[in-house]
Design an enzyme around this catalytic site. Structure first.
Site, PDB file in Angstrom:
ATOM      1  N   VAL A   1     -16.833  25.748 -25.506  1.00 13.65           N
ATOM      2  CA  VAL A   1     -16.109  26.877 -24.925  1.00 13.65           C
ATOM      3  C   VAL A   1     -16.862  28.183 -25.163  1.00 13.65           C
ATOM      4  CG1 VAL A   1     -14.700  27.252 -27.007  1.00 13.65           C
ATOM      5  CG2 VAL A   1     -13.849  28.006 -24.767  1.00 13.65           C
TER       6      VAL A   1
ATOM      7  N   GLY B   1     -26.277  28.237 -16.183  1.00 15.35           N
ATOM      8  CA  GLY B   1     -27.397  28.999 -16.714  1.00 15.35           C
ATOM      9  C   GLY B   1     -27.109  29.649 -18.044  1.00 15.35           C
TER      10      GLY B   1
ATOM     11  N   CYS C   1     -18.747  28.345 -28.678  1.00  9.15           N
ATOM     12  CA  CYS C   1     -19.671  27.210 -28.563  1.00  9.15           C
ATOM     13  C   CYS C   1     -19.332  26.093 -29.555  1.00  9.15           C
ATOM     14  CB  CYS C   1     -21.115  27.665 -28.742  1.00  9.15           C
ATOM     15  SG  CYS C   1     -21.563  29.027 -27.629  1.00  9.15           S
TER      16      CYS C   1
ATOM     17  N   SER D   1     -25.642  32.728 -24.691  1.00 10.18           N
ATOM     18  CA  SER D   1     -25.209  31.327 -24.657  1.00 10.18           C
ATOM     19  C   SER D   1     -25.794  30.638 -23.437  1.00 10.18           C
ATOM     20  CB  SER D   1     -23.678  31.250 -24.622  1.00 10.18           C
ATOM     21  OG  SER D   1     -23.113  31.919 -25.735  1.00 10.18           O
ATOM     22  N   LEU D   2     -26.017  29.322 -23.553  1.00 10.41           N
ATOM     23  CA  LEU D   2     -26.589  28.530 -22.468  1.00 10.41           C
ATOM     24  C   LEU D   2     -25.670  27.362 -22.122  1.00 10.41           C
ATOM     25  CD1 LEU D   2     -29.135  30.067 -23.519  1.00 10.41           C
ATOM     26  CD2 LEU D   2     -30.433  27.994 -23.093  1.00 10.41           C
TER      27      LEU D   2
ATOM     28  N   ARG E   1     -20.468  22.176 -16.733  1.00  5.57           N
ATOM     29  CA  ARG E   1     -21.718  22.444 -17.452  1.00  5.57           C
ATOM     30  C   ARG E   1     -21.686  21.750 -18.804  1.00  5.57           C
ATOM     31  NH1 ARG E   1     -20.166  25.398 -21.594  1.00  5.57           N
ATOM     32  NH2 ARG E   1     -18.534  26.966 -21.364  1.00  5.57           N
TER      33      ARG E   1
END
Length: 214
Positions: free
Chosen positions: A74, A150, A168, A137-138, A70
């Protein structure tokens, strides 16, 4: 051909199992296959996205780290965090990746609003925030014009593993969950609310949530 949205409630699932299923579904789906949303939780683990840097793993300790395909850096997954994997044929819906990101963020923001939590997105840092703290988070991947992976919404979970990383990729970023902001929150209710909001913003009618893979 008008297709419905299939929404699956999968409980607690090992990350590697669901990752394999996502990749296989995306690789083999046809234009006649319905879009799906998978709602689930994971046992404790860190996932490192394609842009992930080792320096953001501060002290993972006994929690496994998995390198995944993705976008993003992290993050941590664990029980009490609601994960929604969105397997959407973007080309068929006529939307782009940025549109899908907007759908994910706005769906979370609307669910939080229903639970008396005021939240917002950041244009330079995907996700959803409350008073400077990150609550969702995405991370997405698109293959063959279709999305997988997702969002992860912190509902009622142990947040301390986030201290072992720079979430992130942001040093000092604080995480929060819904339970800390509204003690009445129940994960099973949030699951239904999120499924409904995602469906609505994607242009579908509210889905019936199916149990498992049937």
């Amino acid at each position: 051909m008008e297709l419905d949205l299939i929404c699956r409630n999968l409980g607690v699932v090992e990350y590697s199992d669901i990752w394999d299923r996502m990749k296989n579904f995306t690789q083999t789906r046809t234009k006649d296959d319905a879009d799906e949303i998978w709602l689930l939780e994971h046992p404790p683990l860190f996932t490192q996205g394609q842009a992930g840097k080792q320096e953001h793993l501060l002290a993972p300790g006994d929690i496994p780290v998995i390198q995944v395909d993705r976008g993003g850096q992290v993050t941590y997954h664990g029980p009490g965090q609601l994960v929604a994997y969105v397997l959407i044929d973007l080309k068929r819906l006529g939307i782009g990746v940025r549109d899908l990101v907007n759908v994910l963020e706005n769906s979370v923001i609307q669910v939080l609003a229903k639970n008396a939590i005021d939240a917002y997105p950041k244009p330079d840092a995907p996700g959803v925030y409350v008073d400077g703290q990150k609550i969702a988070s995405l991370g997405l991947r698109v293959r063959r014009g279709c999305s997988f992976h997702g969002l992860a919404l912190n509902v009622d979970m142990d947040l301390t593993p986030f201290d072992r990383i720079n979430p992130c990729g942001y040093q000092g970023l604080k995480m929060v969950d819904m339970k800390h902001l509204n003690s009445n929150v129940v994960l099973s209710n949030i699951k239904v609310q999120l499924a409904n909001q995602l469906a609505e913003l994607l242009g579908y009618s509210y889905p019936t949530i199916q149990q498992g893979w049937k």
